[in-house]
Each structure stands twice: as C-alpha cells, then as structure tokens.
Design a protein around this motif. Sequence first.
Motif, PDB file in Angstrom:
ATOM      1  N   GLU A  87     -13.681  26.896  25.814  1.00 13.35           N
ATOM      2  CA  GLU A  87     -12.342  26.567  25.326  1.00 13.35           C
ATOM      3  C   GLU A  87     -12.151  27.088  23.894  1.00 13.35           C
ATOM      4  OE1 GLU A  87     -11.627  22.412  25.644  1.00 13.35           O
ATOM      5  OE2 GLU A  87     -11.987  22.328  27.812  1.00 13.35           O
ATOM      6  N   PHE A  88     -13.177  26.905  23.074  1.00 11.67           N
ATOM      7  CA  PHE A  88     -13.113  27.358  21.685  1.00 11.67           C
ATOM      8  C   PHE A  88     -12.902  28.868  21.608  1.00 11.67           C
ATOM      9  CE2 PHE A  88     -15.636  29.308  18.253  1.00 11.67           C
ATOM     10  CZ  PHE A  88     -14.930  28.862  17.143  1.00 11.67           C
ATOM     11  N   LEU A  89     -13.725  29.632  22.326  1.00 10.09           N
ATOM     12  CA  LEU A  89     -13.640  31.084  22.268  1.00 10.09           C
ATOM     13  C   LEU A  89     -12.348  31.599  22.889  1.00 10.09           C
ATOM     14  CD1 LEU A  89     -17.365  31.916  23.069  1.00 10.09           C
ATOM     15  CD2 LEU A  89     -16.198  32.223  20.890  1.00 10.09           C
ATOM     16  N   ALA A  90     -11.877  30.921  23.916  1.00 13.60           N
ATOM     17  CA  ALA A  90     -10.608  31.309  24.526  1.00 13.60           C
ATOM     18  C   ALA A  90      -9.460  31.086  23.546  1.00 13.60           C
ATOM     19  CB  ALA A  90     -10.380  30.510  25.809  1.00 13.60           C
ATOM     20  N   THR A  91      -9.533  29.997  22.795  1.00 11.45           N
ATOM     21  CA  THR A  91      -8.507  29.713  21.792  1.00 11.45           C
ATOM     22  C   THR A  91      -8.547  30.747  20.682  1.00 11.45           C
ATOM     23  OG1 THR A  91      -8.647  27.331  22.247  1.00 11.45           O
ATOM     24  CG2 THR A  91      -7.643  27.991  20.155  1.00 11.45           C
ATOM     25  N   VAL A  92      -9.762  31.100  20.234  1.00  4.64           N
ATOM     26  CA  VAL A  92      -9.924  32.111  19.191  1.00  4.64           C
ATOM     27  C   VAL A  92      -9.310  33.441  19.635  1.00  4.64           C
ATOM     28  CG1 VAL A  92     -11.618  33.538  17.981  1.00  4.64           C
ATOM     29  CG2 VAL A  92     -11.946  31.072  18.127  1.00  4.64           C
ATOM     30  N   GLU A  93      -9.499  33.776  20.906  1.00  2.47           N
ATOM     31  CA  GLU A  93      -9.032  35.066  21.415  1.00  2.47           C
ATOM     32  C   GLU A  93      -7.537  35.073  21.718  1.00  2.47           C
ATOM     33  OE1 GLU A  93      -8.872  38.943  22.545  1.00  2.47           O
ATOM     34  OE2 GLU A  93     -10.429  37.843  21.469  1.00  2.47           O
ATOM     35  N   ASN A  94      -7.047  34.003  22.333  1.00  2.00           N
ATOM     36  CA  ASN A  94      -5.670  34.005  22.831  1.00  2.00           C
ATOM     37  C   ASN A  94      -4.671  33.297  21.930  1.00  2.00           C
ATOM     38  OD1 ASN A  94      -6.527  35.307  25.257  1.00  2.00           O
ATOM     39  ND2 ASN A  94      -7.274  33.324  26.007  1.00  2.00           N
ATOM     40  N   ALA A  95      -5.145  32.339  21.123  1.00  2.00           N
ATOM     41  CA  ALA A  95      -4.237  31.603  20.237  1.00  2.00           C
ATOM     42  C   ALA A  95      -4.907  31.336  18.900  1.00  2.00           C
ATOM     43  CB  ALA A  95      -3.807  30.295  20.895  1.00  2.00           C
ATOM     44  N   PRO A  96      -5.269  32.409  18.175  1.00  2.00           N
ATOM     45  CA  PRO A  96      -6.042  32.243  16.935  1.00  2.00           C
ATOM     46  C   PRO A  96      -5.315  31.450  15.853  1.00  2.00           C
ATOM     47  CG  PRO A  96      -5.201  34.480  17.134  1.00  2.00           C
ATOM     48  CD  PRO A  96      -4.969  33.820  18.452  1.00  2.00           C
ATOM     49  N   THR A  97      -3.984  31.400  15.919  1.00  2.00           N
ATOM     50  CA  THR A  97      -3.234  30.691  14.884  1.00  2.00           C
ATOM     51  C   THR A  97      -3.048  29.208  15.211  1.00  2.00           C
ATOM     52  OG1 THR A  97      -1.129  31.315  15.912  1.00  2.00           O
ATOM     53  CG2 THR A  97      -2.003  32.761  14.184  1.00  2.00           C
ATOM     54  N   SER A  98      -3.832  28.705  16.146  1.00  2.00           N
ATOM     55  CA  SER A  98      -3.734  27.296  16.515  1.00  2.00           C
ATOM     56  C   SER A  98      -3.952  26.405  15.301  1.00  2.00           C
ATOM     57  CB  SER A  98      -4.778  26.955  17.582  1.00  2.00           C
ATOM     58  OG  SER A  98      -4.513  27.662  18.775  1.00  2.00           O
ATOM     59  N   ASN A  99      -3.413  25.205  15.376  1.00  2.00           N
ATOM     60  CA  ASN A  99      -3.564  24.250  14.293  1.00  2.00           C
ATOM     61  C   ASN A  99      -5.041  24.038  13.970  1.00  2.00           C
ATOM     62  OD1 ASN A  99      -3.806  21.475  13.014  1.00  2.00           O
ATOM     63  ND2 ASN A  99      -1.584  21.695  13.108  1.00  2.00           N
ATOM     64  N   ALA A 100      -5.350  23.898  12.668  1.00  2.00           N
ATOM     65  CA  ALA A 100      -6.738  23.726  12.239  1.00  2.00           C
ATOM     66  C   ALA A 100      -7.381  22.507  12.885  1.00  2.00           C
ATOM     67  CB  ALA A 100      -6.808  23.600  10.720  1.00  2.00           C
ATOM     68  N   LYS A 101      -6.575  21.502  13.240  1.00  2.00           N
ATOM     69  CA  LYS A 101      -7.116  20.305  13.878  1.00  2.00           C
ATOM     70  C   LYS A 101      -7.754  20.635  15.227  1.00  2.00           C
ATOM     71  CE  LYS A 101      -3.988  16.940  11.728  1.00  2.00           C
ATOM     72  NZ  LYS A 101      -2.954  15.901  11.979  1.00  2.00           N
ATOM     73  N   VAL A 102      -7.237  21.679  15.878  1.00  2.00           N
ATOM     74  CA  VAL A 102      -7.794  22.090  17.175  1.00  2.00           C
ATOM     75  C   VAL A 102      -9.228  22.568  16.988  1.00  2.00           C
ATOM     76  CG1 VAL A 102      -7.592  23.736  19.068  1.00  2.00           C
ATOM     77  CG2 VAL A 102      -5.530  22.657  18.115  1.00  2.00           C
ATOM     78  N   TYR A 103      -9.446  23.429  15.987  1.00  2.00           N
ATOM     79  CA  TYR A 103     -10.792  23.944  15.720  1.00  2.00           C
ATOM     80  C   TYR A 103     -11.713  22.831  15.223  1.00  2.00           C
ATOM     81  CZ  TYR A 103      -8.681  28.528  16.263  1.00  2.00           C
ATOM     82  OH  TYR A 103      -8.027  29.625  16.767  1.00  2.00           O
ATOM     83  N   TYR A 104     -11.162  21.931  14.428  1.00  2.00           N
ATOM     84  CA  TYR A 104     -11.932  20.774  13.968  1.00  2.00           C
ATOM     85  C   TYR A 104     -12.436  19.982  15.173  1.00  2.00           C
ATOM     86  CZ  TYR A 104     -13.059  16.455  11.430  1.00  2.00           C
ATOM     87  OH  TYR A 104     -13.708  15.353  10.904  1.00  2.00           O
ATOM     88  N   GLY A 105     -11.567  19.789  16.147  1.00  2.00           N
ATOM     89  CA  GLY A 105     -11.939  19.029  17.339  1.00  2.00           C
ATOM     90  C   GLY A 105     -13.057  19.677  18.124  1.00  2.00           C
ATOM     91  N   TYR A 106     -12.987  21.011  18.297  1.00  2.00           N
ATOM     92  CA  TYR A 106     -14.040  21.723  19.021  1.00  2.00           C
ATOM     93  C   TYR A 106     -15.385  21.579  18.313  1.00  2.00           C
ATOM     94  CZ  TYR A 106     -10.497  24.124  21.858  1.00  2.00           C
ATOM     95  OH  TYR A 106      -9.469  24.420  22.722  1.00  2.00           O
ATOM     96  N   ILE A 107     -15.376  21.830  16.994  1.00  2.00           N
ATOM     97  CA  ILE A 107     -16.628  21.782  16.234  1.00  2.00           C
ATOM     98  C   ILE A 107     -17.169  20.358  16.178  1.00  2.00           C
ATOM     99  CG2 ILE A 107     -17.613  22.120  13.920  1.00  2.00           C
ATOM    100  CD1 ILE A 107     -15.795  24.528  13.598  1.00  2.00           C
ATOM    101  N   ASP A 108     -16.292  19.385  16.106  1.00  2.00           N
ATOM    102  CA  ASP A 108     -16.729  17.989  16.073  1.00  2.00           C
ATOM    103  C   ASP A 108     -17.422  17.609  17.379  1.00  2.00           C
ATOM    104  OD1 ASP A 108     -17.017  15.457  14.870  1.00  2.00           O
ATOM    105  OD2 ASP A 108     -15.270  14.706  15.940  1.00  2.00           O
TER     106      ASP A 108
END
Length: 276
Positions: free
Chosen positions: A57-78
């Motif tokens: 999910e993380f890598l797909a978001t990075v590739e397809n929706a890189p400008t996603s809200n920072a909270k999204v990336y925080y959630g993946y890493i958490d």
Amino acid sequence: MMLGGATARGVSLIKLLPPFRFRFKHSSALSKTICFQVYSTEASPGIERVTHEVLKEFLATVENAPTSNAKVYYGYIDKIRKAGNLSVASKMLEILNDKNIVVTLDVYNLILVEASQKNDIDLSSQVFRKLLLSCESPSATSCLKFAQAFSKVNDCVELLRFLEEISEITCSSTSSFINKIIFAFAKCGQRDKSLVIFDHLKRQGYGLDLVTYNIVLDILGRTGRVDEMLDVFASIKDTGFVPDTVSYNTLINGLRKAGRFDMCFVYFKEMTEKGG
C-alpha cells in the motif's frame, strides 16, 4: 544474542523472512526494485502478511499518489514501527526522500523516539541523516531524541565523525543546527558530550556563533567548572564576537553558584560599563 530487537530469552523467537521485493517506476521511466528485509516473530504468525500488505500500500501510494497527505505516510510507517521493523521504516523514509516527497517532522520523530528508547545509535543516525537530506530543519525534539540514543555510549569518536558529516549536508543554518545538538545533549544529561562536541567543532573551525558560546557558558556554570567557564568567556572576544547581556548574566550566575562573589562584581561592573 540480539536479533531484530529481541533476545533469545524473550517470549518469542525472531526469525528472518524472505526478502520482500516490489517494483515501481521512477519519473525517468526506469523501474527500480525495492528489497525489504522483514522480520517476524513466532508469537505473531500474521506479521509477514501484515507487513507485506502495508508495504504494498505504501509503495503504491508513493507511485500513484505521491502528494498524499503526510498523515497517510505517517500511518504506514507507524504500522511498520509497531510491527517492530524499524529498519524497514527507515527504508521507507529513504524512498520518500528519493521521490522528493515532503513529510512532516512527526514522521521522522516517530522512528527517532523508538531508536532512542532502544539506544540504537545506528538507526538514530540513519534517520537523522535522512531528516537533514530532506532539507527540513531539525526540531528541538528531533535533536533531543537523537542525543538520547547515545546515552549509553561513552566513546565520542563515531558521534563526532557523524556530526562532521551531517554539518556539511544540512540545509539549515550550520550554527543553529550545532546549537540545537549541543543543547540537546546537555538537556538529556550528557553535558560532557556537549562540551566535547563544542571543543571539537571549535578546533575544526565550524560555524559557531555567540549563542553557541552562551550555551556552553551555561553548561559549565551549572557543573561548577569555573576556570573553563572563564576561559570560554575570554575566547568569545578572540573569535570576534562581543559578549552580550546573556553572556554576562550567564557568567555571573555561574560564578555566584560557585561562591565567587568577588568576580561577580568585576564582571557586573564590566557589563554596566559596556551598557549592558
């Protein structure tokens, strides 16, 4: 023996899972295969599946929706952090940096807090370097958590080498960055390391400012090292700086705590004559 953050006497035994690979495209149209080394525990049989799903999910978001809200990336890493895969979380930060995806300091601090609790200086250094490469200015919290990871390390050789390296790559003001680091080590009870950092960087000619000297004066005053405090105060003028009211007040307070009231009067008179 330590492996993946657990001991052989722990409740569960850590095992190494096969590397997880995921291919995605760069903006240059070239593809890149990311290989994650994932750890799992016998007590959590679903950890491999969860970890792989989060990474996909993380890598797909990075590739397809890189400008996603920072909270999204925080959630993946958490989620990865909670699974105990801190090295994977660090790799995720690297990918975000490589893709020029800006995230908040909270994302970096999330791992720095964990690394400091485990006294993991390698991980802490890796994440701190990534933070600086992102051109974000480290917060006081970031510096404090970085410093806390070194609380059980007596040798300052690696620390000084690392600080020299990151002082050259930081996008923020060098003196401001150094001041935060020196203050952070002192605040978490590692005053000797603060002074070692100051002495080393001073000898190497790094960008110190008057604030740096004032911080060091306060550290020396709090520890009763009067002679060293007086030497540092005298060296301020040698560097071309002019002691300000903070410098004098810090010096006088340190002298007062040490019972050197005669010298307090001398420097108070000097300060008032200079219009302080």
